[in-house]
Design an enzyme around this catalytic site. Structure first.
Site, PDB file in Angstrom:
ATOM      1  N   GLU A  48       0.844  -1.251  -0.059  1.00 18.60           N
ATOM      2  CA  GLU A  48       0.058   0.018  -0.034  1.00 18.60           C
ATOM      3  C   GLU A  48       1.008   1.276   0.050  1.00 18.60           C
ATOM      4  OE1 GLU A  48      -3.365   2.242   2.478  1.00 18.60           O
ATOM      5  OE2 GLU A  48      -2.542   0.293   3.292  1.00 18.60           O
ATOM      6  N   LYS A  66       4.778   0.650  10.472  1.00 18.66           N
ATOM      7  CA  LYS A  66       4.592   1.758   9.686  1.00 18.66           C
ATOM      8  C   LYS A  66       4.169   2.861  10.325  1.00 18.66           C
ATOM      9  CE  LYS A  66       3.713   0.848   5.490  1.00 18.66           C
ATOM     10  NZ  LYS A  66       2.949   0.503   4.054  1.00 18.66           N
ATOM     11  N   ARG A 102       5.123 -13.022   9.389  1.00 17.61           N
ATOM     12  CA  ARG A 102       5.743 -11.828   8.888  1.00 17.61           C
ATOM     13  C   ARG A 102       7.106 -11.814   9.658  1.00 17.61           C
ATOM     14  NH1 ARG A 102       3.920  -6.774   9.493  1.00 17.61           N
ATOM     15  NH2 ARG A 102       1.784  -7.492   9.056  1.00 17.61           N
TER      16      ARG A 102
END
Length: 465
Positions: free
Chosen positions: A60, A305, A295
């Site tokens: 994204e 983020k 992850r």
């Protein structure tokens, strides 16, 4: 990456086993590709896809990539390369409030820096989810018309309460069983901007009593008036990520949709969306399959983020490329290399089990690669002056240092020696400790690539240094 070939590592990767079984079973036999993404009619008469598999890296564009993304980049692009496939670079830009072109440009730069390309055979595979908004809207109307979606006018709080809990079933919305024509009219009014933000949502009609809370009529469209970096002000409604994700994969003919573990509970909804749109004739088989992996959890590193954005916006760091940050831009400035990241991702492997990786593992991988590939240079970080009193004034000579201790073919470089040279402050002690073997009064040491010198005296400045 040729310099790191001497470092061998057999990666543990369960997804390779999945791909090899799929290829052996011809699970995607008959898959066509029309040369660009599209719906069932677009691909129906297209030739057989020459790519044995298709994967995608779908960031994204709402921030800069960090070290954790390197794992996904190497995984998706690497698998496509190893199995004669193609990896798409797709920007999942369905949230207009947080996305901009700066992040798009940075992500493209990072992927290229790591050694990968989204172009193959003179064809680009760079895609934007926002370019599929027209089809997503068509898909949403199709779900309404077939009784699989409805417009809900409950408030967000009412939706939350009626959703139920992990131990209690949810309750049907009072709007759920209105007529298809009413829902279609309301959805078109949402599209046309006739209702305020947050006043309505479009929901999938599945099962409010499902034990998987993600299947309790999840939202698939919301009203959001916001300027989009790619589509401008064309839309005031936007698809939810969990609705857009499977559609994007299907339009691009992705075979293996590889996600992190937090999407595991969403897989039933991923399959539900694809099954309904195939049933309605908008998409075709074989459909993409989602697989989840753990992850990257790295010790002593902030990979959130949201927190990284806070550090940058509050000016705790100089920018996204601050070498103290775990961003790929920062790592690049810090001297990390793509080859080091490749070794690191091979070393940690791919699994479904969450675990923490010591930051030292990353640094060790970088050191191993740099040790093999980098020429040596000398630097004095905290210098003090050393005067060789019996060396002639106004004279110097050439000493020769190897450019690489293990690669004589790289030759040597000149290091100048003169009466005045600089040494590290920590290499001298006025009163040496017991295990100190460097320079101190009366002791002799060899200057690297030069002569043996003896300390006969020393002077301090006004500060006693």
């Amino acid at each position: 990456m040729s310099d790191s070939k001497t470092i061998t590592q057999t990666p543990s990767n369960f997804i390779r086993g999945v791909i090899e079984r799929d290829l052996a079973n011809k699970s995607f036999e008959g898959k066509t590709w029309a040369g660009s993404p599209g719906d069932a009619s677009h691909h129906r008469k297209a030739p057989i896809d020459q790519a044995k598999i298709r994967t995608r890296f779908p960031p994204e564009p709402n921030g800069y990539l960090h070290i954790g993304h390197a794992k996904s980049i190497f995984l998706n692009f690497g698998l496509a390369k190893d199995y004669e496939g193609i990896c798409h670079l797709r920007f999942d830009d369905t949230n207009p409030e947080k996305e901009n072109q700066e992040y798009v440009d940075s992500i493209k730069s990072n992927v290229s820096w790591l050694g990968f390309s989204w172009e193959q055979n003179k064809t680009t595979h760079l895609y934007f989810a926002s370019n599929y908004f027209d089809f997503m809207y068509e898909a949403a109307e199709s779900l309404i018309q077939s009784g699989y979606a409805y417009v809900d006018k409950q408030t967000p709080e009412e939706i939350r309460i009626n959703r139920g809990t992990l131990t209690e079933p949810g309750k049907n919305s009072p709007w759920r069983d209105k007529s298809i024509d009413e829902h279609l009219t309301w959805f078109r009014e949402m599209r046309d901007g006739k209702h305020p933000d947050g006043s309505m949502i479009l929901r999938a009609k599945i099962d409010m009593a499902s034990p998987n809370i993600n299947l309790r009529d999840p939202a698939i469209y919301r009203i959001k008036r916001a300027h989009h970096h790619n589509t401008g002000d064309t839309w005031c409604i936007y698809p939810m990520y969990t609705f857009a994700h499977p559609i994007e994969d299907a339009l691009e003919k992705i075979t293996h949709s590889i996600c992190t573990l937090e999407f595991e509970d969403q897989r039933p909804f991923y399959d539900w969306i694809l099954d309904r749109l195939i049933e309605n004739g908008l998409l075709s088989k074989p459909q993409p399959r989602q697989y989840e992996f753990a992850r990257l959890n790295l010790t002593y590193a902030v990979l959130s983020k949201r927190k990284l954005i806070e550090l940058v916006e509050d000016k705790h760091v100089t920018g996204w490329d601050d070498p103290r940050l775990p961003t790929l831009e920062g790592a690049r400035r810090r001297g990390y290399t793509p080859e080091g990241f490749k070794l690191f991702t091979d070393r940690i492997g791919v699994s479904k089990a969450d675990s923490w990786i010591d930051f030292a593992t990353l640094e060790e991988s970088m050191r191993e690669v740099l040790n093999i590939s980098c020429e040596r240079r000398i630097a004095v970080l905290d210098p003090i002056e050393l005067e060789i009193t019996n060396y002639p004034k106004n004279q110097d000579e050439d000493c020769f240092a190897p450019n690489h201790p293990l690669k004589p073919e790289l030759g040597k470089r000149v290091v100048k020696l003169s009466r005045s040279v600089w040494i590290e402050r920590e290499d001298f002690m006025e009163e040496p400790s017991k295990q100190f073997f460097r320079l101190y009064p009366g002791n002799m040491v060899r200057l690297r690539y030069g002569y043996v010198v003896k300390c006969t005296s020393f002077e301090k400045d006004a500060n006693g240094k």
